[in-house]
Scaffold this motif. Structure first.
Motif, mmCIF file in Angstrom:
data_model
loop_
_atom_site.group_PDB
_atom_site.id
_atom_site.type_symbol
_atom_site.label_atom_id
_atom_site.label_comp_id
_atom_site.label_asym_id
_atom_site.label_seq_id
_atom_site.Cartn_x
_atom_site.Cartn_y
_atom_site.Cartn_z
ATOM 1 N N LEU A 75 0.849 -1.203 0.000
ATOM 2 C CA LEU A 75 0.000 0.000 0.000
ATOM 3 C C LEU A 75 0.883 1.252 0.000
ATOM 4 O O LEU A 75 0.575 2.246 -0.646
ATOM 5 C CB LEU A 75 -0.939 0.027 1.212
ATOM 6 N N LEU A 76 1.976 1.168 0.736
ATOM 7 C CA LEU A 76 2.891 2.308 0.805
ATOM 8 C C LEU A 76 3.585 2.522 -0.537
ATOM 9 O O LEU A 76 3.875 3.655 -0.927
ATOM 10 C CB LEU A 76 3.944 2.027 1.890
ATOM 11 N N LEU A 104 -3.032 16.559 3.226
ATOM 12 C CA LEU A 104 -4.392 16.253 2.766
ATOM 13 C C LEU A 104 -4.363 15.451 1.471
ATOM 14 O O LEU A 104 -5.144 14.522 1.285
ATOM 15 C CB LEU A 104 -5.189 17.552 2.552
ATOM 16 N N ARG A 105 -3.424 15.830 0.573
ATOM 17 C CA ARG A 105 -3.322 15.101 -0.694
ATOM 18 C C ARG A 105 -2.900 13.659 -0.455
ATOM 19 O O ARG A 105 -3.379 12.740 -1.114
ATOM 20 C CB ARG A 105 -2.295 15.787 -1.596
ATOM 21 N N GLN A 106 -1.952 13.474 0.483
ATOM 22 C CA GLN A 106 -1.499 12.117 0.794
ATOM 23 C C GLN A 106 -2.640 11.285 1.383
ATOM 24 O O GLN A 106 -2.827 10.119 1.040
ATOM 25 C CB GLN A 106 -0.316 12.177 1.765
ATOM 26 N N ILE A 107 -3.412 11.911 2.269
ATOM 27 C CA ILE A 107 -4.513 11.181 2.898
ATOM 28 C C ILE A 107 -5.609 10.896 1.871
ATOM 29 O O ILE A 107 -6.205 9.818 1.863
ATOM 30 C CB ILE A 107 -5.040 11.962 4.118
ATOM 31 N N ALA A 108 -5.871 11.856 0.982
ATOM 32 C CA ALA A 108 -6.857 11.632 -0.080
ATOM 33 C C ALA A 108 -6.421 10.459 -0.953
ATOM 34 O O ALA A 108 -7.235 9.630 -1.360
ATOM 35 C CB ALA A 108 -7.033 12.891 -0.921
ATOM 36 N N ALA A 145 -4.514 7.938 0.030
ATOM 37 C CA ALA A 145 -4.700 6.712 0.821
ATOM 38 C C ALA A 145 -6.168 6.296 0.809
ATOM 39 O O ALA A 145 -6.488 5.107 0.730
ATOM 40 C CB ALA A 145 -4.212 6.928 2.248
ATOM 41 N N LYS A 146 -7.065 7.274 0.874
ATOM 42 C CA LYS A 146 -8.498 6.956 0.854
ATOM 43 C C LYS A 146 -8.920 6.412 -0.512
ATOM 44 O O LYS A 146 -9.770 5.522 -0.592
ATOM 45 C CB LYS A 146 -9.325 8.206 1.198
ATOM 46 N N ALA A 147 -8.346 6.973 -1.576
ATOM 47 C CA ALA A 147 -8.687 6.495 -2.920
ATOM 48 C C ALA A 147 -8.224 5.050 -3.103
ATOM 49 O O ALA A 147 -8.944 4.223 -3.670
ATOM 50 C CB ALA A 147 -8.062 7.398 -3.977
ATOM 51 N N VAL A 148 -7.021 4.750 -2.588
ATOM 52 C CA VAL A 148 -6.508 3.375 -2.657
ATOM 53 C C VAL A 148 -7.461 2.436 -1.924
ATOM 54 O O VAL A 148 -7.790 1.340 -2.391
ATOM 55 C CB VAL A 148 -5.094 3.294 -2.039
ATOM 56 N N GLU A 149 -7.939 2.901 -0.776
ATOM 57 C CA GLU A 149 -8.848 2.084 0.022
ATOM 58 C C GLU A 149 -10.175 1.860 -0.706
ATOM 59 O O GLU A 149 -10.729 0.758 -0.659
ATOM 60 C CB GLU A 149 -9.073 2.788 1.364
ATOM 61 N N THR A 181 -7.772 9.640 9.940
ATOM 62 C CA THR A 181 -8.383 8.970 11.081
ATOM 63 C C THR A 181 -7.810 7.574 11.236
ATOM 64 O O THR A 181 -7.198 7.033 10.316
ATOM 65 C CB THR A 181 -9.912 8.847 10.913
ATOM 66 N N GLU A 182 -8.042 7.020 12.397
ATOM 67 C CA GLU A 182 -7.552 5.671 12.669
ATOM 68 C C GLU A 182 -8.400 4.630 11.955
ATOM 69 O O GLU A 182 -8.169 3.446 12.117
ATOM 70 C CB GLU A 182 -7.540 5.412 14.172
ATOM 71 N N ASP A 183 -9.385 5.072 11.162
ATOM 72 C CA ASP A 183 -10.181 4.125 10.401
ATOM 73 C C ASP A 183 -9.629 3.923 8.986
ATOM 74 O O ASP A 183 -10.169 3.157 8.210
ATOM 75 C CB ASP A 183 -11.636 4.599 10.337
ATOM 76 N N LEU A 184 -8.549 4.619 8.669
ATOM 77 C CA LEU A 184 -7.910 4.458 7.360
ATOM 78 C C LEU A 184 -7.195 3.114 7.302
ATOM 79 O O LEU A 184 -6.388 2.796 8.170
ATOM 80 C CB LEU A 184 -6.866 5.550 7.142
ATOM 81 N N LEU A 185 -7.472 2.358 6.261
ATOM 82 C CA LEU A 185 -6.863 1.033 6.143
ATOM 83 C C LEU A 185 -5.338 1.117 6.138
ATOM 84 O O LEU A 185 -4.655 0.298 6.757
ATOM 85 C CB LEU A 185 -7.362 0.362 4.856
#
Lengths: 331, 331
Positions: free
Chosen positions: A195-196, A277-281, A283-287, B180-184
């Motif tokens: 994932l990383l 925020l871009r990094q977290i976005a 990570a969310k898209a990957v999820e 958040t801690e809910d991120l995979l």
């Protein structure tokens, strides 16, 4: 292992090893009161005619209502409806208070948010010892894509589904090889780094490495941390935050430092917040992509298991998300 | 979403959202032939008297045998019995060939390796449309601690159980907080580093860091790798194996180098193999401790989901465990 005597608790526990979904079955009494109970004794019976069954204790207070009325609805609960399952399993409360109902083909209450619903009319009632078996003809049904709630051995659960083909990462390791791809530590590491791997390209475009990503992410949740506080939060990863690293992030204008008495504290700049925020976005898209491939319920199950693993192996980390007015306990 | 017409496939799919365990139900015909079928229509009915039920298609070839005989056994299958489920769901094969049977209270075959077993005698037979509903009195039962096989929406599954109390790692993050801690990704990273945290003390006692651990582990599976081959296998972790790192491991006498034409290849020394074995033994012990806390089935579910995640996010890694005579494809 055969039980000579039938201790009710042991017998119930043995029956409970059979996994089930969870349903709420509703009807309406002659005087118009909505009635509903939680049941896991539901099952399908027949396709043509379409029949389903469930059973109700002869001592249940709702039995007369179900025996009088012909119509009842079976709701296969979704994973998000665990609380609803609990409230309909309890006695004496007004279970329907505040619940929105969907229009159905009969007067029986029809609850929204379920994985599937079957609107039925009693076809047969059979004797089942201390229970009555209700067999209903399904007059209408619908289903959603919501992952279903599961019940096993007295606990709620979510299903981790197995594809038809066995999931193998590579060739079968030789039997004498002790380091196998079935080791949980290997699987966790490989999943984490894969994932990383997807995130690393984005990080590279920001000229950031993994520890820098951890620092920015941590500061995005909890600003104004000192070097020691950052290390208390990040230290378990094995990465040690160093003054030169913070100076580099400062030079990149991702963070800034504030003097707080004798302590230096670090805050995200607007650029740092945007990068984070871009990094977290990302990570969310990957999820979300993963949820499309694995299934929403499976991702839910994976998160649940990871949280249980983390909670049971926590080396005593400070709570990153604790309210800022109550300072987090630092290790 | 209500279906006006009852397309059998859509109706079956809606019914399939209700999760079940998987059972094999066995009996013996008057001429002594063992008979068995896979069924997920099993459910408990009554505690006193102890009754269970299941239903069988009126067109099933085994129906006459179950109608003639009074005794049948319900086997709640364990997660390891998926293949058995498939073989008893198929037709025309000698399902019992090669199967060991346990002694039971009747002539009905009793299969070993199950999560639970119920030895029954028919109490009632009821009409259920295109199926017959068999209600049986349970005469004897037993259970094991084996995690049960689950069936949901046409797929086998393993249950990821939720403890009664919600699993929360810390305080609830503020709603505006996007990390958040809910991120995979967070959960995977934290789980990975927490498991590694436990291993790191052992590594430190060998004066080894994380990349060195990856190098030794990789060489323990596949010896005689070049620097490039090592990096093709380890590269996705973000750690790049460097010549000085290999020289350090050589100085520690964990690895040795061999000249292979123009290529230098690295092999584990006896010390290196011993250190690696100790590290892997440690990882296995951590995993066993986890199975005690989470439950064997939950660890199985976690591994299954991690393997599915890894397979679906694989950036094209070489297969570490491929047979050595067929060289692994290197990236």
């Amino acid at each position: 292992m055969t039980q000579a005597s039938f201790d009710p608790q042991a017998f119930r526990a043995a029956l409970g090893t059979f996994t089930t979904g969870v349903t709420i079955i509703t009807t309406r009494s002659a005087d118009g009161a909505p009635v509903g109970i939680t049941a896991n004794s539901f099952n399908s019976v027949s396709l043509n005619p379409p029949l389903v069954l469930w059973s109700l204790a002869k001592t249940a207070r709702s039995l007369p209502v179900f025996e009088e009325g012909l119509h009842w609805n079976v709701h296969v609960l979704s994973a998000a409806q665990e609380a609803l399952s609990g409230s309909f399993a309890a006695q004496g409360t007004d279970k329907f208070a505040g619940l929105a109902l969907d229009p159905g083909i009969s007067s029986a209450p029809l609850l929204p948010g379920c994985t599937a619903r079957f609107q039925c009319r009693t076809a047969f009632r059979y004797d089942g010892g201390d229970h009555v078996i209700f067999v209903g003809e399904v007059l209408a049904y619908d289903r959603s894509e919501l992952p279903p709630l599961v019940y096993q051995a007295g606990q709620y659960a979510i299903a981790a589904r197995k594809p038809r083909q066995e999931v193998r990462l590579g060739a079968t390791p030789p039997p004498e090889c002790s380091y196998t791809e079935d080791l949980l530590g290997y699987l966790l590491g490989r999943a984490h780094y894969q994932l990383l791997f997807a995130l690393r390209q984005l990080l590279a475009s920001h000229a950031l490495d993994e520890p820098a990503f951890f620092i920015l992410s941590t500061l995005s949740v909890r600003d104004r941390l000192s070097l020691d506080e950052l290390n208390a939060i990040i230290g378990y990863t094995g990465f040690v935050v160093s003054p030169p690293q913070l100076a580099a992030l400062e030079a990149q204008r991702f963070i800034a430092r504030e003097q707080d008495g004798s302590v230096q504290r670090f805050v995200l700049t607007a650029d740092g917040r945007e990068a984070s925020l871009r990094q977290i976005a990302h990570a969310k898209a990957v999820e979300e992509d993963l949820a499309d491939v694995l299934g929403a319920g499976d991702v839910m199950a994976l998160k649940l298991l990871l949280k249980r693993l983390i909670a049971s192996t926590d080396p005593g980390l400070p709570d990153l998300w604790a309210p800022v007015n109550e300072p987090a306990t630092m290790a």
